[in-house]
Design a protein around this motif. Structure first.
Motif, short mmCIF file in Angstrom:
data_model
loop_
_atom_site.label_atom_id
_atom_site.label_comp_id
_atom_site.label_asym_id
_atom_site.label_seq_id
_atom_site.Cartn_x
_atom_site.Cartn_y
_atom_site.Cartn_z
N LEU A 1 0.82 -1.21 0.00
CA LEU A 1 0.00 0.00 0.00
C LEU A 1 0.86 1.26 0.00
N ILE A 2 1.99 1.23 0.71
CA ILE A 2 2.91 2.37 0.73
C ILE A 2 3.52 2.54 -0.66
N ALA A 3 3.99 1.44 -1.26
CA ALA A 3 4.59 1.51 -2.60
C ALA A 3 3.59 2.01 -3.64
N ALA A 4 2.33 1.65 -3.49
CA ALA A 4 1.29 2.09 -4.42
C ALA A 4 0.87 3.54 -4.18
N GLY A 5 1.27 4.11 -3.05
CA GLY A 5 0.91 5.49 -2.73
C GLY A 5 -0.42 5.65 -2.05
N PRO B 1 6.22 -0.43 15.94
CA PRO B 1 5.37 -0.51 14.75
C PRO B 1 5.43 0.78 13.91
N ALA B 2 5.28 0.61 12.63
CA ALA B 2 5.18 1.75 11.72
C ALA B 2 3.76 2.31 11.81
N LEU B 3 3.64 3.61 11.82
CA LEU B 3 2.33 4.26 11.82
C LEU B 3 2.05 4.77 10.41
N VAL B 4 0.90 4.39 9.86
CA VAL B 4 0.54 4.81 8.52
C VAL B 4 -0.85 5.44 8.54
N GLU B 5 -1.10 6.24 7.54
CA GLU B 5 -2.44 6.79 7.36
C GLU B 5 -2.74 6.84 5.87
N MET B 6 -4.01 6.92 5.55
CA MET B 6 -4.42 7.02 4.16
C MET B 6 -3.82 8.28 3.54
N ASN B 7 -3.39 8.19 2.32
CA ASN B 7 -2.82 9.33 1.60
C ASN B 7 -3.95 10.12 0.95
N ARG C 1 -3.88 12.73 -0.71
CA ARG C 1 -3.50 13.27 -2.01
C ARG C 1 -3.44 12.19 -3.09
N TYR C 2 -3.74 10.93 -2.73
CA TYR C 2 -3.72 9.85 -3.71
C TYR C 2 -4.73 10.08 -4.83
N ALA D 1 -4.76 11.66 -13.66
CA ALA D 1 -4.44 10.36 -13.02
C ALA D 1 -5.00 10.29 -11.61
N ARG D 2 -5.12 11.43 -10.94
CA ARG D 2 -5.60 11.44 -9.55
C ARG D 2 -7.12 11.50 -9.45
N LEU D 3 -7.80 11.83 -10.54
CA LEU D 3 -9.26 11.95 -10.51
C LEU D 3 -9.89 10.59 -10.27
#
Length: 189
Positions: free
Chosen positions: A23-27, A45-51, A53-54, A115-117
């Motif tokens: 998921l990180i690699a995909a952005g 642990p690594a802390l992640v959140e939804m991007n 700006r994806y 691409a982001r739309l």
């Protein structure tokens, strides 16, 4: 993230770590730091959140005299807004021209790429077939019937187009508003 999610999902910690790395690699998610190690020690642990700006959402609100346009990130934060006059010609072709032009203008900015739309959302007065994206009737407002707004915009922008009644959209916005803490059941008047 892996230990907590692994126990909840009944997946192994390496499987969860691999999925998070994907998921990180995909952005789709971004790493925002590290958490505290568990009571038994071990790797923090690594802390992640939804991007946010994806992707972005383009929105359109059709009113009697003007049409408002906005671009939103995936957290619902406004990126850019604009509006255009509908003009004296209020037929369906004129509406489509103004909507296409307004959305294309928003797409021309650096922070909003094709691409982001992810989706185009349109709030329309009148009776709407939400599944088909067709404005069935606006007789008391514009006199349009059978306006295939969703399919027409999908041809132009190549993304899903969600068309709904403007009052339904206002109720959804009210319900999701962080500032009002709307109750689970309410009536929009």
């Amino acid at each position: 993230i892996a230990p907590a999610f692994a126990s909840t999902s009944k997946s192994s910690k390496p499987t969860v770590s691999d999925q998070v790395d994907f998921l990180i690699a995909a952005g789709l998610v971004i790493n925002v730091g590290t958490g505290k190690a568990g009571s038994r020690g071990g790797k923090r642990p690594a802390l992640v959140e939804m991007n946010a700006r994806y992707g972005c959402v383009l929105s359109v609100e059709v009113g009697l005299e003007r049409i408002r346009f906005g671009t939103w990130d995936l957290f619902g934060r406004m990126i850019r807004k604009t509006e255009r006059e509908l003009g004296p010609a209020k037929d369906a072709r004129a509406l489509l021209r103004v909507v296409r032009r307004g959305l294309t203008e928003l797409m021309g900015h650096d922070e909003i790429s094709e691409a982001r739309l992810r989706v185009v959302s349109v709030a329309m007065p009148g009776i709407v077939d939400v599944r088909e994206g067709v404005v069935l009737e606006t007789n008391k407002v514009f006199g349009w019937t059978g306006l295939r707004l969703g399919p027409e915009l999908k041809k132009t922008f190549g993304r899903h187009v969600h068309v709904d009644n403007d009052v339904n959209m206002a109720a959804l916005a009210e319900m999701k508003s962080e500032s009002l803490k709307a109750p689970r059941n309410f009536v929009l008047i």
